[in-house]
Design a protein around this motif. Structure first.
Motif, PDB file in Angstrom:
ATOM      1  N   SER A   1     -16.238   2.716  -2.937  1.00 21.32           N
ATOM      2  CA  SER A   1     -15.260   3.664  -3.477  1.00 21.32           C
ATOM      3  C   SER A   1     -15.504   5.036  -2.865  1.00 21.32           C
ATOM      4  N   LEU A   2     -14.462   5.620  -2.301  1.00 22.03           N
ATOM      5  CA  LEU A   2     -14.547   6.968  -1.721  1.00 22.03           C
ATOM      6  C   LEU A   2     -13.568   7.893  -2.436  1.00 22.03           C
ATOM      7  N   PHE A   3     -13.415   7.680  -3.727  1.00 23.57           N
ATOM      8  CA  PHE A   3     -12.466   8.467  -4.495  1.00 23.57           C
ATOM      9  C   PHE A   3     -12.893   9.933  -4.534  1.00 23.57           C
ATOM     10  N   GLY A   4     -11.958  10.818  -4.232  1.00 23.89           N
ATOM     11  CA  GLY A   4     -12.230  12.247  -4.279  1.00 23.89           C
ATOM     12  C   GLY A   4     -11.316  13.006  -3.336  1.00 23.89           C
ATOM     13  N   PRO A   5     -11.288  14.342  -3.426  1.00 26.12           N
ATOM     14  CA  PRO A   5     -10.415  15.161  -2.569  1.00 26.12           C
ATOM     15  C   PRO A   5     -10.805  15.040  -1.099  1.00 26.12           C
ATOM     16  N   LYS A   6      -9.795  15.168  -0.239  1.00 25.26           N
ATOM     17  CA  LYS A   6     -10.030  15.101   1.202  1.00 25.26           C
ATOM     18  C   LYS A   6      -9.108  16.087   1.914  1.00 25.26           C
ATOM     19  N   ALA A   7      -9.569  16.556   3.068  1.00 24.77           N
ATOM     20  CA  ALA A   7      -8.767  17.475   3.880  1.00 24.77           C
ATOM     21  C   ALA A   7      -8.948  17.116   5.339  1.00 24.77           C
ATOM     22  N   PHE A   8      -7.834  17.025   6.060  1.00 27.66           N
ATOM     23  CA  PHE A   8      -7.830  16.671   7.478  1.00 27.66           C
ATOM     24  C   PHE A   8      -7.163  17.803   8.253  1.00 27.66           C
ATOM     25  N   ALA A   9      -7.796  18.226   9.344  1.00 27.04           N
ATOM     26  CA  ALA A   9      -7.238  19.302  10.158  1.00 27.04           C
ATOM     27  C   ALA A   9      -7.004  18.805  11.569  1.00 27.04           C
ATOM     28  N   GLY A  10      -5.799  19.044  12.087  1.00 20.37           N
ATOM     29  CA  GLY A  10      -5.453  18.641  13.440  1.00 20.37           C
ATOM     30  C   GLY A  10      -3.951  18.658  13.621  1.00 20.37           C
ATOM     31  N   ASN A  11      -3.513  18.502  14.858  1.00 17.61           N
ATOM     32  CA  ASN A  11      -2.083  18.573  15.144  1.00 17.61           C
ATOM     33  C   ASN A  11      -1.477  17.241  15.584  1.00 17.61           C
ATOM     34  N   SER A  12      -2.306  16.235  15.838  1.00 18.16           N
ATOM     35  CA  SER A  12      -1.746  14.928  16.175  1.00 18.16           C
ATOM     36  C   SER A  12      -1.236  14.265  14.899  1.00 18.16           C
ATOM     37  N   PRO A  13      -0.304  13.322  15.017  1.00 21.64           N
ATOM     38  CA  PRO A  13       0.245  12.689  13.808  1.00 21.64           C
ATOM     39  C   PRO A  13      -0.830  11.928  13.029  1.00 21.64           C
ATOM     40  N   LEU A  14      -0.830  12.095  11.735  1.00 25.82           N
ATOM     41  CA  LEU A  14      -1.687  11.287  10.883  1.00 25.82           C
ATOM     42  C   LEU A  14      -1.107   9.883  10.757  1.00 25.82           C
ATOM     43  N   PRO A  15      -1.944   8.860  10.542  1.00 26.97           N
ATOM     44  CA  PRO A  15      -1.396   7.552  10.167  1.00 26.97           C
ATOM     45  C   PRO A  15      -0.490   7.699   8.942  1.00 26.97           C
ATOM     46  N   ARG A  16       0.565   6.915   8.896  1.00 28.04           N
ATOM     47  CA  ARG A  16       1.554   7.090   7.835  1.00 28.04           C
ATOM     48  C   ARG A  16       0.938   6.928   6.449  1.00 28.04           C
ATOM     49  N   SER A  17      -0.038   6.034   6.308  1.00 32.66           N
ATOM     50  CA  SER A  17      -0.644   5.826   4.992  1.00 32.66           C
ATOM     51  C   SER A  17      -1.407   7.051   4.517  1.00 32.66           C
ATOM     52  N   LEU A  18      -1.975   7.822   5.449  1.00 34.45           N
ATOM     53  CA  LEU A  18      -2.652   9.058   5.072  1.00 34.45           C
ATOM     54  C   LEU A  18      -1.660  10.203   4.893  1.00 34.45           C
ATOM     55  N   ALA A  19      -0.688  10.295   5.795  1.00 37.49           N
ATOM     56  CA  ALA A  19       0.293  11.377   5.701  1.00 37.49           C
ATOM     57  C   ALA A  19       1.041  11.325   4.376  1.00 37.49           C
ATOM     58  N   ALA A  20       1.332  10.121   3.882  1.00 33.70           N
ATOM     59  CA  ALA A  20       2.056   9.984   2.622  1.00 33.70           C
ATOM     60  C   ALA A  20       1.241  10.440   1.426  1.00 33.70           C
ATOM     61  N   ARG A  21      -0.066  10.556   1.598  1.00 38.65           N
ATOM     62  CA  ARG A  21      -0.952  10.964   0.503  1.00 38.65           C
ATOM     63  C   ARG A  21      -1.318  12.438   0.574  1.00 38.65           C
ATOM     64  N   CYS A  22      -0.820  13.161   1.578  1.00 40.14           N
ATOM     65  CA  CYS A  22      -1.276  14.523   1.848  1.00 40.14           C
ATOM     66  C   CYS A  22      -0.256  15.583   1.436  1.00 40.14           C
ATOM     67  N   ILE A  23      -0.780  16.715   0.997  1.00 43.48           N
ATOM     68  CA  ILE A  23       0.003  17.938   0.840  1.00 43.48           C
ATOM     69  C   ILE A  23      -0.097  18.692   2.168  1.00 43.48           C
ATOM     70  N   PRO A  24       1.023  19.021   2.802  1.00 42.09           N
ATOM     71  CA  PRO A  24       0.964  19.675   4.118  1.00 42.09           C
ATOM     72  C   PRO A  24       0.671  21.174   4.010  1.00 42.09           C
ATOM     73  N   ILE A  25      -0.240  21.632   4.847  1.00 40.08           N
ATOM     74  CA  ILE A  25      -0.546  23.059   4.976  1.00 40.08           C
ATOM     75  C   ILE A  25      -0.362  23.410   6.452  1.00 40.08           C
ATOM     76  N   ASN A  26       0.736  24.077   6.781  1.00 41.15           N
ATOM     77  CA  ASN A  26       1.075  24.389   8.164  1.00 41.15           C
ATOM     78  C   ASN A  26       0.788  25.872   8.424  1.00 41.15           C
TER      79      ASN A  26
END
Length: 333
Positions: free
Chosen positions: A160-185
């Motif tokens: 189990s890796l339950f908890g907050p996460k943050a990803f930084a970068g400009n390439s497209p995220l996998p759709r399963s991760l992008a759908a779970r993210c709040i975008p900060i541009n």
């Protein structure tokens, strides 16, 4: 916007919560160029690392920018320090990163621990660690951690890796991760903007960590009670998946009180609308705003339309969407 379902459990904790969030937001503002909506989300995300065990979902952030040198790595460093995370991973290949992330996170170890310490996951330049494919084991592990009952199976063990996460970068995220993210541009600072270099802040960070921990421990009953219900007074434009991404932040803001319940609702509408807007649609927004302001706000002092357009962040190019609903077109005659 302060709902009684939050404040009745601890008015004193609410007052302290609003103050500590205000102070953290002011701290972030000293170093990072971001708008008020992004600032509210970053502040509440930092707090969520100390109380994620109260909620059914965990908030994920996707931090991107249309240009380099816009503060993505700095943003992750600030979040790492304020959330008391162990490390911010940068450029680590998928296999060793997966091994690092699952250490001590088997379901047996997690269930036997009365209270896991905060362990948010922050990954900078994520294109070095995983690509857009949905079939990579690391992507499956990260996606499983957005839900309190999610788990990742490897060999004969479940993790189990339950908890907050943050990803930084400009390439497209996998759709399963992008759908779970709040975008900060984020955008690149302009030459006229002044900010402080981020260094020698260990004592101040430690003080924020201690204040957050004390407040959230005191507010724990209110958070547990709030998490049992759907957040109230949500903007109608938020989709169910977007609400799921942000639900912990909405509840934390509700318990904090002050102006935070209204801030997080306005912030979510703004960042999700911007992420969904194509450049063409954003141009329509800009033109609409200019004519609206010219017609209805002529008497109010304000920056010129071109000055306001310069300050806005442009999202990466996306497929145009049928979003003219934003402009309330009159019915056809």
């Amino acid at each position: 916007m302060e709902n009684s379902k939050y404040t009745k459990f601890g008015p004193n904790a609410s007052a302290r919560g609003a103050q500590v969030l205000d102070d953290i937001a002011a701290f972030i503002r000293r170093y990072l160029v971001c708008d008020d909506h992004q600032l509210a989300i970053l502040t509440l995300w930092s707090a969520s690392a100390y109380c994620h065990n109260h909620f059914l979902t965990a908030p994920y952030l996707h931090i991107s920018s249309p240009q380099p040198c816009s503060g993505k790595s700095l943003c992750l460093t600030l979040l790492c320090d304020l959330s008391n995370a162990d490390i911010c991973f940068t450029g680590l290949p998928a296999a060793p990163l997966l091994d690092r992330l699952i250490q001590g996170r088997s379901l047996e170890e997690v269930s036997s621990s009365a209270a896991l310490p905060p362990r948010p996951v922050l990954i900078d330049d994520y294109h070095h660690s995983f690509g857009p494919s949905e079939r990579e084991p690391l992507v499956c592990l990260l996606a499983s951690g957005s839900d309190s009952v999610g788990f990742f199976a490897r060999d004969d063990e479940d993790y189990s890796l339950f908890g907050p996460k943050a990803f930084a970068g400009n390439s497209p995220l996998p759709r399963s991760l992008a759908a779970r993210c709040i975008p900060i541009n984020l955008r690149r600072p302009r030459p006229s903007e002044r900010f402080i270099r981020y260094r020698d802040v260990q004592e101040e960070i430690k003080a924020f960590n201690d204040r957050l921990r004390r407040w959230l421990q005191e507010a724990s009953p209110a958070l547990s009670q709030a998490a049992k219900s759907f957040p109230p007074d949500l903007p109608p434009t938020l989709a169910l998946g977007q609400i799921k991404c942000a639900e912990p932040l909405i509840h934390i803001a509700g318990v904090a009180g002050g102006g935070w319940p209204a801030k997080i609702r306005a912030a979510l509408v703004a960042v999700f609308d911007l992420a969904e807007a194509s450049p063409e649609l954003q141009m329509l927004f800009d033109v609409h705003a200019i004519f609206r302001d010219s017609a209805f706000r002529a008497s109010r002092p304000r920056p010129s339309p071109l000055e306001r357009l310069e300050q806005q962040v442009r999202p990466p190019s996306r497929q145009p969407s049928a979003s003219l609903r934003y402009f309330d077109p009159p019915p056809a005659r």
